[in-house]
Design a protein around this motif. Structure first.
Motif, PDB file in Angstrom:
ATOM      1  N   UNK A   1       0.739  -1.024  -0.019  1.00 28.06           N
ATOM      2  CA  UNK A   1       0.191   0.100   0.003  1.00 28.06           C
ATOM      3  C   UNK A   1       1.065   1.291   0.027  1.00 28.06           C
ATOM      4  N   UNK A   2       0.453   2.283  -0.694  1.00 26.07           N
ATOM      5  CA  UNK A   2       1.041   3.580  -0.743  1.00 26.07           C
ATOM      6  C   UNK A   2       0.280   4.592   0.322  1.00 26.07           C
ATOM      7  N   UNK A   3       0.991   4.936   1.400  1.00 22.88           N
ATOM      8  CA  UNK A   3       0.284   5.826   2.399  1.00 22.88           C
ATOM      9  C   UNK A   3       1.182   7.259   2.182  1.00 22.88           C
ATOM     10  N   UNK A   4       0.279   8.129   1.721  1.00 20.64           N
ATOM     11  CA  UNK A   4       0.461   9.652   1.649  1.00 20.64           C
ATOM     12  C   UNK A   4       0.589  10.162   3.038  1.00 20.64           C
ATOM     13  N   UNK A   5       0.878  11.393   3.012  1.00 21.64           N
ATOM     14  CA  UNK A   5       0.944  12.060   4.548  1.00 21.64           C
ATOM     15  C   UNK A   5      -0.542  12.050   4.935  1.00 21.64           C
ATOM     16  N   UNK A   6      -1.505  12.179   4.186  1.00 20.35           N
ATOM     17  CA  UNK A   6      -2.975  12.447   4.777  1.00 20.35           C
ATOM     18  C   UNK A   6      -3.921  11.036   4.411  1.00 20.35           C
ATOM     19  N   UNK A   7      -3.207   9.880   4.145  1.00 22.60           N
ATOM     20  CA  UNK A   7      -4.097   8.697   3.946  1.00 22.60           C
ATOM     21  C   UNK A   7      -3.528   7.942   2.644  1.00 22.60           C
TER      22      UNK A   7
ATOM     23  N   UNK B   1       1.415  14.535  -0.647  1.00 24.81           N
ATOM     24  CA  UNK B   1      -0.173  14.464  -0.199  1.00 24.81           C
ATOM     25  C   UNK B   1      -0.912  13.561  -1.304  1.00 24.81           C
ATOM     26  N   UNK B   2      -2.013  13.125  -0.692  1.00 24.04           N
ATOM     27  CA  UNK B   2      -2.990  12.540  -1.839  1.00 24.04           C
ATOM     28  C   UNK B   2      -3.394  13.262  -2.918  1.00 24.04           C
TER      29      UNK B   2
ATOM     30  N   UNK C   1       3.871  -1.531   3.518  1.00 21.92           N
ATOM     31  CA  UNK C   1       3.079  -0.424   3.123  1.00 21.92           C
ATOM     32  C   UNK C   1       4.296   0.773   2.920  1.00 21.92           C
ATOM     33  N   UNK C   2       4.352   1.476   1.998  1.00 26.43           N
ATOM     34  CA  UNK C   2       5.393   2.654   1.520  1.00 26.43           C
ATOM     35  C   UNK C   2       4.883   3.728   1.762  1.00 26.43           C
ATOM     36  N   UNK C   3       5.469   4.636   2.511  1.00 23.00           N
ATOM     37  CA  UNK C   3       5.157   6.022   3.003  1.00 23.00           C
ATOM     38  C   UNK C   3       5.719   7.313   2.493  1.00 23.00           C
ATOM     39  N   UNK C   4       5.104   8.059   2.103  1.00 19.70           N
ATOM     40  CA  UNK C   4       5.837   9.323   1.276  1.00 19.70           C
ATOM     41  C   UNK C   4       5.137  10.542   2.030  1.00 19.70           C
TER      42      UNK C   4
ATOM     43  N   UNK D   1       8.744   8.624  -7.474  1.00 17.17           N
ATOM     44  CA  UNK D   1      10.216   8.599  -7.384  1.00 17.17           C
ATOM     45  C   UNK D   1      10.889   7.754  -6.050  1.00 17.17           C
ATOM     46  N   UNK D   2      11.683   6.821  -5.983  1.00 19.77           N
ATOM     47  CA  UNK D   2      12.231   6.165  -4.998  1.00 19.77           C
ATOM     48  C   UNK D   2      12.843   7.223  -3.928  1.00 19.77           C
ATOM     49  N   UNK D   3      13.176   8.343  -4.547  1.00 23.79           N
ATOM     50  CA  UNK D   3      13.887   9.263  -3.484  1.00 23.79           C
ATOM     51  C   UNK D   3      12.785   9.981  -2.726  1.00 23.79           C
ATOM     52  N   UNK D   4      11.769   9.972  -3.204  1.00 20.90           N
ATOM     53  CA  UNK D   4      10.552  10.477  -2.279  1.00 20.90           C
ATOM     54  C   UNK D   4       9.816   9.802  -1.391  1.00 20.90           C
ATOM     55  N   UNK D   5      10.475   8.593  -1.368  1.00 22.99           N
ATOM     56  CA  UNK D   5       9.923   7.445  -0.215  1.00 22.99           C
ATOM     57  C   UNK D   5      10.440   7.903   1.031  1.00 22.99           C
ATOM     58  N   UNK D   6       9.693   8.191   2.076  1.00 17.79           N
ATOM     59  CA  UNK D   6       9.948   8.384   3.446  1.00 17.79           C
ATOM     60  C   UNK D   6      10.472   7.171   4.382  1.00 17.79           C
TER      61      UNK D   6
END
Length: 263
Positions: A162-168, A224-225, A218-221, A205-210
């Protein structure tokens, strides 16, 4: 050139004197996103044994050809160290593998491939040595570096995260785009269609992955959504070119990796 890593899977691996097998999966490291090994199923030739092929060995892999050509012989591959793909590849096994082929280590340096930005090395330095007698070029693990912790992951294992943006939540990992010269994963392809009506596939981009939660899948960045929803769509039928990359980075207000000294 940027390519979808799915095109590698199922490709025939061809040594200088014949076929080796078929690419079944790809291992990358979760720190630098470097593509470290192709896992090759040898079929009846070696009784379905699986072997590792490093990008160091690849001479060329032409888009659309469904073949990866390597600077190896079938004998070299046959006598290479065994691997159990049901277990994590340990650093000790990597050292054994690199020593066998005479490849430098990729860890411990300032760049994706240790001291270099590409999987290249001076083959003439080890050309006269017998197989298995090569020294490992590069730093060995220290006392605080567990031999089992190599940060290697399978691309197939990460698909679906799952991709988790800062707001969901906003989507899931549907694939990977890699640079076939530097052998590094530049982007995750993200399918948002199960998360919002009228969704699309986009690139992250992989460099934007937190961070990545390997247990929670899950992958967090910090994006925002809404930003991800409004970003340029990705079409897997069209190669990713520099114009598209420039538009994507400009959309997010980020500096392109190609303009930096390190890759």
């Amino acid at each position: 050139m940027l390519r979808n890593i799915a095109f590698l899977q199922g490709s025939a691996v061809k040594a200088s004197d014949g076929d080796v097998g078929t690419v079944r999966q790809i291992y990358f490291d979760d720190e630098a996103w470097g593509v470290r090994y192709l896992v090759v199923e040898t079929g009846d030739w070696l009784r379905d044994r699986q072997v590792l092929i490093s990008p160091y060995a690849v001479s060329h892999s032409d888009p659309g050809s469904s073949a990866v050509h390597v600077k190896l012989t079938r004998l070299q591959v046959r006598d290479s160290p065994n691997i159990d793909t049901h277990k994590p590849v340990s650093r000790q096994h990597e050292i054994q593998y690199l020593r066998y082929y005479g490849y430098p280590t990729y860890w411990g340096g300032a760049n994706i491939w240790g001291m270099g930005a590409y999987p290249a090395f001076d083959e003439s330095a080890t050309a006269a040595l017998p197989l298995g007698a090569f020294p490992v070029v590069g730093p060995a693990p220290g006392a605080d570096d567990p031999l089992a912790d190599t940060h290697l992951r399978s691309t197939e294992g990460v698909k679906g995260y799952h991709i988790e943006a800062i707001d969901g939540s906003i989507g899931h990992v549907s694939g990977f785009i890699f640079d076939d010269e530097a052998w590094v994963i530049r982007y995750l392809t993200v399918d948002t269609r199960n998360w919002w009506p009228g969704g699309k596939e986009v690139l992250l981009a992989t460099e934007w992955i937190e961070s990545i939660d390997w247990f929670g899948s899950s992958v967090s960045t910090m994006l925002t959504r809404d930003a991800i929803k409004q970003s340029p769509a990705y079409d897997d039928a069209i190669p990713v070119n520099r114009d598209y990359e420039t538009a994507l980075y400009e959309f997010y207000g980020r500096e392109g990796y190609w303009s930096k000294q390190r890759v």
